[in-house]
Enzyme design. Structure first.
Site, PDB file in Angstrom:
ATOM      1  N   VAL A  67      40.780  10.008  63.317  1.00  8.93           N
ATOM      2  CA  VAL A  67      40.627   9.533  64.697  1.00  8.93           C
ATOM      3  C   VAL A  67      40.041  10.593  65.626  1.00  8.93           C
ATOM      4  CG1 VAL A  67      42.460   7.811  64.546  1.00  8.93           C
ATOM      5  CG2 VAL A  67      43.040  10.165  65.202  1.00  8.93           C
ATOM      6  N   TYR A  68      39.850  11.811  65.160  1.00  9.05           N
ATOM      7  CA  TYR A  68      39.268  12.839  66.016  1.00  9.05           C
ATOM      8  C   TYR A  68      37.801  12.488  66.301  1.00  9.05           C
ATOM      9  CZ  TYR A  68      43.303  15.838  64.917  1.00  9.05           C
ATOM     10  OH  TYR A  68      44.574  16.359  64.777  1.00  9.05           O
TER      11      TYR A  68
END
Length: 336
Positions: A67-68
C-alpha cells in the site's frame, strides 16, 4: 563522494532465520505518498537517489508494503533492483489493508486475498520471491490456523522465504498462538517482528520483547524516532506551529508533545552533546543498544536526513548513558 559512501553498515543476525541483515534497515513508506495538497513526498527520482545512498552505505535490507504509494514503492524498488544483483538484497513487504473499494475480500489475511496480493507484489517488484512477508495487521476475521496454513503454502511454493508480523503491539500472545499452531503442523512460523518502538513508545517492553527473546525472533522496530519528535524539531514552548501544525495531527500533539516527553528529550539532548551526535542519531543508537532489538527501520525524505540516520550506527553509548535514557521516560517502563 557522499557521506553515505563513507559509511559501512554492519550485518546482524535476523533472529533464527540464519540470514544476516543490515544493522539499520531502510523503510520506504514515503515513496509515492501523496499529501492532502496532492504533492508527492518522495518522487521516483528521489526514491532512486535514496536507495543508491543506502546501498552505498552498505545497506542491504529494504522494507516496503503493497500500500505504500499505492504500489509505486514496490514498482520503484523493482526498477532499481533490475540493475543490481537481487540476491545481495533482502526485500520485505506487507499485506493487509483494503485495496479495492466495496470489496471486503481485498482486506485482511484470508486465503483469497493473500494469494492474490502476493502475486501482485512479485509482479511490481519484478522478482521471483519476497525475502520477508509481513502481515501488516492482525486479522481477527480470519482463523489463525487458516492464515498460517496459507502463508506456509507461499513458503513451500518458493514465493516467500520468511514470515513476519507487523504492529501487533502489545499482543505477544497472538504471535505465540499462531507460531504454536504452525509448529504443531510443521508449517513455517513467524520469525520476524516489526513493532513500533522508540524512547517514547515503550509498550512492547515486558511480555512482547521477552517472548521474542525466548523464541529467538528478530525485532525490527518502525518509527524509531517517534514520528520525528525525537529529532528535536519540536519546541516545548511552541509545540506545533506553522508548517508542522499543517502536517501533524492533534493526535500527534497529544501523544508526543507532553511535558513528560519533553523532559525525556532534555536528557536525550544532554547525552547527544556528550557523544557529539544529533538527538536523532542518539535515539537510534539507544534503540540499537536495547536487548532484543535486531535492527531499527529508518526512513528519510532527503539524502542528508538518510546520512544522519545511518551515521547513528557508528555511535557507541556507554551503559550509563543507555540507562539514563531508559530511565528518563519514567513510569512502568523505567529499568526495563
Amino acid at each position: 563522494m557522499t557521506d553515505s559512501e563513507a559509511l559501512d553498515l554492519d550485518f546482524v543476525q535476523l533472529g533464527g532465520t540464519g540470514i544476516q541483515t543490515s544493522e539499520l534497515q531502510f523503510g520506504t513508506w514515503r515513496f509515492g505518498k501523496e499529501t492532502e495538497e496532492g504533492n508527492v513526498e518522495i518522487d521516483e527520482d528521489r526514491a532512486y537517489e535514496l536507495l543508491d545512498a543506502y546501498a552505498d552505505a552498505g545497506g542491504r535490507y529494504i522494507d516496503t508494503a503493497d500500500v505504500y504509494g499505492r504500489g509505486k514503492a514496490e514498482e520503484w524498488i523493482g526498477n532499481w533492483l533490475a540493475d543490481r544483483q537481487r540476491e545481495r538484497f533482502t526485500v520485505a513487504s506487507k499485506i493487509y489493508w483494503q485495496i479495492r473499494d466495496g470489496d471486503p475480500n481485498s482486506r485482511g489475511t484470508n486465503r483469497k486475498n493473500i494469494r492474490h496480493r502476493v502475486d501482485e507484489i512479485l509482479d511490481r517488484l519484478d522478482t521471483d520471491y519476497i525475502d520477508v512477508l509481513y502481515i501488516h495487521r492482525w486479522d481477527d476475521q480470519t482463523d489463525a490456523r487458516e492464515m498460517m496454513k496459507t502463508l506456509n503454502g507461499l513458503v513451500e511454493a518458493g514465493k516467500v522465504h520468511y514470515l513476519g508480523a507487523s504492529t501487533l503491539r502489545p499482543n505477544a500472545w497472538k504471535v505465540a498462538k499462531a507460531n504454536q499452531i504452525a509448529k504443531s503442523e510443521g508449517w513455517e512460523p513467524f520469525t520476524v517482528l516489526q513493532p513500533r518502538y522508540n524512547l517514547v513508545d515503550r509498550e512492547i517492553e515486558g511480555d512482547y520483547l521477552e517472548m521474542a527473546r525466548q523464541e529467538n525472533l528478530a525485532v525490527c522496530p518502525w518509527s524509531p524516532l517517534g514520528q520525528g519528535f525525537l529529532t528535536g524539531k519540536y519546541s516545548r514552548d511552541e509545540g506545533l506551529t506553522g508548517e508542522s501544525r499543517a502536517v501533524e495531527s492533534s493526535r500527534f500533539e497529544e501523544s508526543y508533545l507532553t511535558e513528560e516527553n519533553f523532559d525525556l528529550h532534555d536528557e536525550l539532548d544532554a547525552v547527544a552533546d556528550e557523544v557529539d551526535a544529533t538527538p536523532a542519531q542518539t535515539a537510534l543508537a539507544w534503540l540499537s543498544h536495547r536487548d532484543g532489538v535486531t535492527a531499527p527501520i529508518v526512513g528519510a525524505r532527503t539524502i542528508e536526513q538518510l546520512d544522519e540516520n545511518l551515521s547513528a550506527a557508528a555511535i557507541d553509548l556507554s551503559d550509563e548513558q543507555v540507562e539514563r535514557l531508559t530511565e528518563a521516560k519514567g513510569g512502568p517502563y523505567a529499568g526495563l
